[in-house]
Design an enzyme around this catalytic site. Sequence first.
Site, short mmCIF file in Angstrom:
data_model
loop_
_atom_site.label_atom_id
_atom_site.label_comp_id
_atom_site.label_asym_id
_atom_site.label_seq_id
_atom_site.Cartn_x
_atom_site.Cartn_y
_atom_site.Cartn_z
N ASP A 50 0.57 -1.08 0.58
CA ASP A 50 -0.05 0.11 0.35
C ASP A 50 1.44 1.56 -0.04
OD1 ASP A 50 -1.92 1.91 0.05
OD2 ASP A 50 -2.79 1.29 1.95
N GLY A 79 -11.05 5.92 -11.58
CA GLY A 79 -11.22 4.99 -12.43
C GLY A 79 -12.40 5.80 -13.48
N SER A 119 -3.12 13.64 -16.68
CA SER A 119 -3.90 13.33 -16.71
C SER A 119 -4.27 14.89 -17.51
CB SER A 119 -4.83 13.05 -15.89
OG SER A 119 -6.37 13.17 -16.65
N CYS A 121 -7.08 15.35 -17.39
CA CYS A 121 -8.15 15.78 -16.59
C CYS A 121 -7.85 17.37 -16.14
CB CYS A 121 -8.84 15.05 -15.65
SG CYS A 121 -9.90 14.09 -16.07
N TYR A 147 -10.00 15.23 -9.28
CA TYR A 147 -8.90 14.27 -9.76
C TYR A 147 -8.01 15.27 -10.66
CZ TYR A 147 -6.82 10.98 -13.30
OH TYR A 147 -6.60 9.47 -14.18
N LYS A 151 -4.13 15.59 -9.26
CA LYS A 151 -2.79 15.25 -10.88
C LYS A 151 -1.80 17.03 -10.86
CE LYS A 151 -3.95 11.10 -12.34
NZ LYS A 151 -2.31 10.26 -11.74
N GLU A 189 -14.03 1.05 -14.63
CA GLU A 189 -14.38 0.94 -15.92
C GLU A 189 -14.31 2.69 -16.65
OE1 GLU A 189 -16.76 -0.51 -14.85
OE2 GLU A 189 -18.18 -0.33 -15.72
N ALA A 191 -14.51 5.36 -20.63
CA ALA A 191 -15.93 5.10 -21.74
C ALA A 191 -15.94 4.13 -22.99
CB ALA A 191 -16.07 6.31 -21.96
N ARG A 281 -12.53 18.74 -26.02
CA ARG A 281 -11.20 18.13 -25.49
C ARG A 281 -10.13 18.75 -27.14
NH1 ARG A 281 -10.87 16.00 -20.06
NH2 ARG A 281 -10.25 17.09 -19.13
P1 NAD Z 1 -5.81 1.55 -13.16
O1 NAD Z 1 -6.52 1.94 -11.85
O2 NAD Z 1 -5.78 0.29 -13.73
O3 NAD Z 1 -4.09 1.22 -11.83
C1 NAD Z 1 -3.80 1.93 -11.28
C2 NAD Z 1 -3.23 1.14 -10.39
O4 NAD Z 1 -2.80 1.54 -9.06
C3 NAD Z 1 -4.42 0.47 -9.79
O5 NAD Z 1 -3.90 -1.06 -9.79
C4 NAD Z 1 -4.71 0.04 -8.15
O6 NAD Z 1 -4.56 -0.74 -7.44
C5 NAD Z 1 -3.08 0.59 -7.60
N1 NAD Z 1 -3.65 1.43 -6.45
C6 NAD Z 1 -4.60 2.21 -5.93
N2 NAD Z 1 -4.07 2.55 -5.04
C7 NAD Z 1 -3.22 2.34 -4.59
C8 NAD Z 1 -2.23 1.79 -3.51
N3 NAD Z 1 -2.51 2.72 -2.28
N4 NAD Z 1 -0.88 1.31 -3.55
C9 NAD Z 1 -0.69 0.96 -4.06
N5 NAD Z 1 -0.75 0.97 -5.28
C10 NAD Z 1 -2.19 1.80 -5.35
O7 NAD Z 1 -5.76 2.26 -13.93
P2 NAD Z 1 -4.69 3.09 -15.53
O8 NAD Z 1 -5.71 3.48 -16.68
O9 NAD Z 1 -3.48 1.89 -15.27
O10 NAD Z 1 -4.35 4.30 -14.85
C11 NAD Z 1 -2.79 4.76 -14.47
C12 NAD Z 1 -1.83 5.83 -14.29
O11 NAD Z 1 -2.26 6.67 -15.67
C13 NAD Z 1 -2.82 7.09 -13.43
O12 NAD Z 1 -2.45 7.49 -12.92
C14 NAD Z 1 -4.79 7.11 -13.97
O13 NAD Z 1 -4.40 8.15 -13.26
C15 NAD Z 1 -3.56 7.77 -15.30
N6 NAD Z 1 -4.29 8.47 -16.25
C16 NAD Z 1 -4.82 7.30 -17.40
C17 NAD Z 1 -6.10 7.57 -17.76
C18 NAD Z 1 -6.87 6.48 -18.43
O14 NAD Z 1 -7.45 6.94 -19.73
N7 NAD Z 1 -6.65 4.97 -17.94
C19 NAD Z 1 -6.27 8.68 -18.26
C20 NAD Z 1 -5.62 9.92 -17.72
C21 NAD Z 1 -4.24 9.82 -16.39
#
Ligand code: NAD
Length: 323
Positions: A50, A79, A119, A121, A147, A151, A189, A191, A281
Amino acid sequence: MKRALVCGAGGFIGMHLVKKLRSLGYFVRGVDIKRHEWSPDGADEFKLLDLRVEANCREALTIGGGTFDEVYQLAADMGGMGFIHSAETEIMHNSALINLYMTDQAARLGVPRYFFSSSVCVYRDMRPGEPEMTEAEAIPAHPDNEYGWEKLYSERLAEAYERRYGMQVRIARFQNCYGPEGTWTGGREKAPAALCRKIAEAGDGGVIDVWGDGTAVRSYTYVSDMVDGIYLLTQSDLHGAVNIGCPQYVTVDELAQAAARVAGKRIRIRHVDGPVGVQSRNFSNARIASLGWQAKIDLDAGLALTYPWIAEQVRAARGAAAS
Ligand code: NAD
């Protein structure tokens, strides 16, 4: 052999990055609060930690009496829009703690190169047709959700540590990312996965619910393009935040129609109330393009790789529920 730490390796983009780094010959340690559901053994070594706890960040970062050559920080409590709008305090609390401790411990332990996943965002809402926004135009800031504020704070945190400690910090602002082995159900999940799931669950000629009026404009980046961009940026000398995204903009309805085409189904869309986020965007990708990056997988090709994987998950879940 270079050693890399990937935080968030139990998640979607993190595990795809682990696989890329290993294919390039890196030794990779993955860290997450949970194991990856579909590729639990993807990394050379995995630690269940963690990262909201300072001592766990130190443990994650320590290897053989030293630290890693490169750290990729993708762990976040995150998410899709449904989650972002319902879990504001969890996002602000949990993700900020992860970044506070990871950035601080990485700098103190002497990590030479630190990547942070931000992000788009962080940007304000845009009107359709507005000119492209550059990275610098995130300030003055007006993200439409917490969120984005977290960031932005964590970007500035990492940059402050870079100034103080000399740790090379690289920051990417991801546009929406999609692909196989990502969250496809359960409320987190995003979109593309949610629409693929709804279409997989619907019969030919069926109806799917789409939140809002379907006109919100987004671009979607296939995960292999995203991890290519992350790697290229981390190896580069490009300071400051860098947008990474496929410059193909579509409405949410167009995204649903593209997924239905791939599925080979006729689908009717019913618009229902739900969290939508910003209306539009449009970002410049000039900075990441200056490194030679460009998206190789367009939306149709990316959905053709993603939809069958989600349809298979839907089939497997139905099978498990029936047995
Ligand atoms: P994801 O939720 O699949 O992966 C994030 C991981 O962080 C998860 O596996 C989760 O268990 C882990 N996590 C959460 N809390 C934790 C903790 N306390 N200790 C250890 N691990 C922890 O998300 P993703 O889509 O793979 O995104 C990865 C990164 O990219 C994130 O920082 C997200 O904000 C950023 N991001 C993603 C998107 C997208 O479209 N997927 C867009 C913009 C930014």
